[in-house]
Design a protein around this motif. Structure first.
Motif, PDB file in Angstrom:
ATOM      1  N   ASN A 130      11.175  47.916  20.313  1.00 53.86           N
ATOM      2  CA  ASN A 130       9.815  47.585  19.881  1.00 53.86           C
ATOM      3  C   ASN A 130       9.109  46.671  20.877  1.00 53.86           C
ATOM      4  O   ASN A 130       8.149  45.987  20.522  1.00 53.86           O
ATOM      5  CB  ASN A 130       9.825  46.938  18.490  1.00 53.86           C
ATOM      6  CG  ASN A 130      10.140  47.932  17.399  1.00 53.86           C
ATOM      7  OD1 ASN A 130       9.539  49.007  17.337  1.00 53.86           O
ATOM      8  ND2 ASN A 130      11.100  47.613  16.562  1.00 53.86           N
ATOM      9  N   ASP A 131       9.592  46.676  22.117  1.00 53.45           N
ATOM     10  CA  ASP A 131       8.966  45.875  23.179  1.00 53.45           C
ATOM     11  C   ASP A 131       8.830  44.409  22.770  1.00 53.45           C
ATOM     12  O   ASP A 131       7.821  43.756  23.073  1.00 53.45           O
ATOM     13  CB  ASP A 131       7.580  46.446  23.543  1.00 53.45           C
ATOM     14  CG  ASP A 131       7.684  47.838  24.156  1.00 53.45           C
ATOM     15  OD1 ASP A 131       8.795  48.218  24.577  1.00 53.45           O
ATOM     16  OD2 ASP A 131       6.659  48.540  24.212  1.00 53.45           O
ATOM     17  N   GLY A 132       9.868  43.902  22.095  1.00 49.96           N
ATOM     18  CA  GLY A 132       9.778  42.549  21.548  1.00 49.96           C
ATOM     19  C   GLY A 132      10.086  41.439  22.519  1.00 49.96           C
ATOM     20  O   GLY A 132       9.277  40.522  22.716  1.00 49.96           O
TER      21      GLY A 132
ATOM     22  N   ARG B  98      15.830  41.197  33.813  1.00 47.75           N
ATOM     23  CA  ARG B  98      14.834  40.710  34.773  1.00 47.75           C
ATOM     24  C   ARG B  98      15.337  40.936  36.192  1.00 47.75           C
ATOM     25  O   ARG B  98      16.527  40.789  36.472  1.00 47.75           O
ATOM     26  CB  ARG B  98      14.609  39.206  34.580  1.00 47.75           C
ATOM     27  CG  ARG B  98      14.266  38.772  33.171  1.00 47.75           C
ATOM     28  CD  ARG B  98      14.584  37.292  32.973  1.00 47.75           C
ATOM     29  NE  ARG B  98      16.027  37.046  33.060  1.00 47.75           N
ATOM     30  CZ  ARG B  98      16.579  35.867  33.307  1.00 47.75           C
ATOM     31  NH1 ARG B  98      15.811  34.811  33.490  1.00 47.75           N
ATOM     32  NH2 ARG B  98      17.891  35.728  33.374  1.00 47.75           N
ATOM     33  N   SER B  99      14.436  41.276  37.062  1.00 47.82           N
ATOM     34  CA  SER B  99      14.785  41.316  38.478  1.00 47.82           C
ATOM     35  C   SER B  99      14.839  39.875  38.991  1.00 47.82           C
ATOM     36  O   SER B  99      14.355  38.952  38.323  1.00 47.82           O
ATOM     37  CB  SER B  99      13.740  42.113  39.261  1.00 47.82           C
ATOM     38  OG  SER B  99      12.495  41.422  39.258  1.00 47.82           O
TER      39      SER B  99
ATOM     40  N   GLY C 110      15.434  36.711  27.022  1.00 52.79           N
ATOM     41  CA  GLY C 110      15.257  36.646  25.581  1.00 52.79           C
ATOM     42  C   GLY C 110      13.916  36.115  25.127  1.00 52.79           C
ATOM     43  O   GLY C 110      13.663  36.052  23.922  1.00 52.79           O
ATOM     44  N   VAL C 111      13.048  35.751  26.050  1.00 54.29           N
ATOM     45  CA  VAL C 111      11.745  35.211  25.655  1.00 54.29           C
ATOM     46  C   VAL C 111      10.891  36.331  25.046  1.00 54.29           C
ATOM     47  O   VAL C 111      10.889  37.464  25.521  1.00 54.29           O
ATOM     48  CB  VAL C 111      11.021  34.590  26.876  1.00 54.29           C
ATOM     49  CG1 VAL C 111      10.691  35.645  27.927  1.00 54.29           C
ATOM     50  CG2 VAL C 111       9.746  33.876  26.441  1.00 54.29           C
ATOM     51  N   PRO C 112      10.175  36.061  23.938  1.00 52.23           N
ATOM     52  CA  PRO C 112       9.271  37.064  23.370  1.00 52.23           C
ATOM     53  C   PRO C 112       8.229  37.491  24.413  1.00 52.23           C
ATOM     54  O   PRO C 112       7.677  36.645  25.122  1.00 52.23           O
ATOM     55  CB  PRO C 112       8.624  36.328  22.197  1.00 52.23           C
ATOM     56  CG  PRO C 112       9.635  35.296  21.805  1.00 52.23           C
ATOM     57  CD  PRO C 112      10.264  34.851  23.096  1.00 52.23           C
ATOM     58  N   PHE C 113       7.966  38.773  24.476  1.00 50.96           N
ATOM     59  CA  PHE C 113       7.091  39.302  25.522  1.00 50.96           C
ATOM     60  C   PHE C 113       5.679  38.718  25.450  1.00 50.96           C
ATOM     61  O   PHE C 113       5.059  38.439  26.476  1.00 50.96           O
ATOM     62  CB  PHE C 113       7.038  40.830  25.426  1.00 50.96           C
ATOM     63  CG  PHE C 113       6.173  41.472  26.471  1.00 50.96           C
ATOM     64  CD1 PHE C 113       6.383  41.218  27.822  1.00 50.96           C
ATOM     65  CD2 PHE C 113       5.129  42.320  26.113  1.00 50.96           C
ATOM     66  CE1 PHE C 113       5.581  41.812  28.797  1.00 50.96           C
ATOM     67  CE2 PHE C 113       4.332  42.915  27.069  1.00 50.96           C
ATOM     68  CZ  PHE C 113       4.552  42.660  28.417  1.00 50.96           C
TER      69      PHE C 113
END
Length: 416
Positions: A33-35, A40-41, A52-55
């Motif tokens: 759900n793109d949460g 990460r690169s 883990g940070v909310p998008f």
């Protein structure tokens, strides 16, 4: 000697294999759900984007630095993982797959460890496009630490070997206790209370002290850090004692028929994992809930204990439907649901009931045929009718890439 091989920023690397324009550019991959950010690169890490940070919290940062954003593409990532593991299995005498992007390699008998490890790194990169790092050491826990240095410092050229007492001590002194494989959050807090800040500090405690504070599990970690191998293959098994598949929906579900589709779709994912590890289930637990932040939030569950073991999706779907009928309430907006398969057992340990009305052998052959189809063409290629299309539409995947390696309709097209 053991080697821990780890794919570098695996989900991001999978996207870069098929889109070289992403090389050198910050990239993040989001959870269901793109949460939240789950991969990460290195460039994205340097921007301060945390795991883990909310998008929504980093959306402005993403737009400012033109960070490439992708939804999780498990079909692609799973297939690329299989390709990496297949290549590795042909390069070493024995291998233990630890996770989707990690494996332990047995390098016993190999004399030139560094050059052979470099050969493995180059072969995997050339064959799959996935960059990997290798940590070599006399134990698997030390191999994990060596791998960390191989990834962190470019001077190692993706290979770090701990093959002397001097290197072992130096590596332990530079490793925080919380970064040691097998040391969880609670143990980290306890150890820091006793002034154990690094892995080296931990090894300076007596074996009896460690056992008294952390039982035999902590004792084994202590032994491994001291160069004594004691993590066996069975300790690394990914076989689960129960399988839980749950999702939050991108949009609330308001009808029973759509909720049934969602629950059966989740059951399908769980049964796929069940069959992959060659186990059967005898218990099914279904739960649903509305928005947990609402004052009148509703959450309910139902467990059904079967009289037989099964890994057949049609059977599991039938009982999920029955469970849902007992806990569903009309007029609510359901935000989350899940299916847990309980009481798992290996297939070979099950003694079939002579009076079972179901032809289990025929059922098993059908299940294997379904698995072959979904592996080749994707999970959407074939499914039970009750699953419908509703669940697929409820998942938010606004940045989904193609299934380049498993779907002929989505392969890369070159125009000349």
């Amino acid at each position: 000697m053991y080697a821990l091989i780890d794919c570098n920023n695996f989900f991001v690397s999978c996207e870069r294999v098929f889109n070289p324009a992403l090389n050198g550019r910050p990239v993040v991959v989001l959870s269901n759900n793109d949460g939240c950010v789950i991969a990460r690169s290195n460039e994205a890490k340097q921007l301060g984007i945390a795991m883990g940070v909310p998008f929504y919290q980093v959306k402005q940062l993403v737009e400012k630095h033109q960070v490439a954003v992708y939804s999780t593409n498990f079909t692609l990532y799973g297939d690329m993982s299989d390709r990496v593991m297949t290549i590795l299995s042909g390069l070493v005498p024995e291998m233990e797959v630890y996770s989707v992007d990690e494996a332990f390699l047995h390098l016993h008998g190999i004399e030139d460890l560094y050059n052979y490890s470099r050969h493995i790194v180059k072969t995997v990169l050339k064959s799959t496009g996935i960059p990997v790092s290798i940590g070599v050491a006399p134990t698997k826990t030390l191999g994990k630490i060596a791998n960390h240095f191989a990834k962190k410092y470019t001077g190692y050229k993706n290979v770090c070997i701990i093959d002397s007492e001097e290197k072992r001590i130096k590596a332990l002194q530079q490793t925080e206790i919380g970064d040691v494989w097998g040391i969880g959050r609670n143990h980290r807090k306890m150890l820091e209370y006793y002034s154990v800040k690094t892995a080296f500090d931990f090894t300076q405690k007596s074996r009896s002290w460690v056992r008294s504070k952390m039982t035999v599990i902590g004792e084994r970690t202590w032994m491994e850090l001291n160069g004594i191998p004691c993590v066996e293959k069975d300790d690394l098994t990914t076989e689960k004692r129960q399988i839980c598949t749950s999702r939050s929906f991108g949009q609330p579900i308001t009808s029973q028929s759509e909720l049934v589709e969602a629950v059966v779709a989740l059951a399908s994912l769980g049964v796929g994992k069940l069959r992959k590890q060659k186990t059967l289930t005898k218990g099914i637990y279904v739960f649903v809930q509305t928005n947990r932040f609402d004052a009148d939030a509703y959450k309910s569950s139902k467990e059904i204990v079967l009289s037989f073991y099964t890994s057949d999706l049609a059977e599991v779907a039938t009982y999920c439907h029955k469970a849902l009928n007992e806990i569903y309430k009309e007029g609510l907006e359901y935000k989350r649901a899940g299916v847990v398969l309980l009481d798992l057992i290996r297939e070979e340990y099950v003694q079939r009931d002579l009076f079972d009305p179901i032809d289990r052998e025929k059922q098993t052959r059908l299940s294997k045929a379904l698995d072959m189809i979904t592996h080749k063409y994707g999970r959407e290629a074939i499914k039970v009718a009750v699953e419908g299309e509703g669940y697929k539409l409820k998942i938010k995947q606004e940045h989904l890439s193609r299934r380049y390696t498993t779907n002929l309709k989505e392969v890369i097209k070159i125009k000349i």
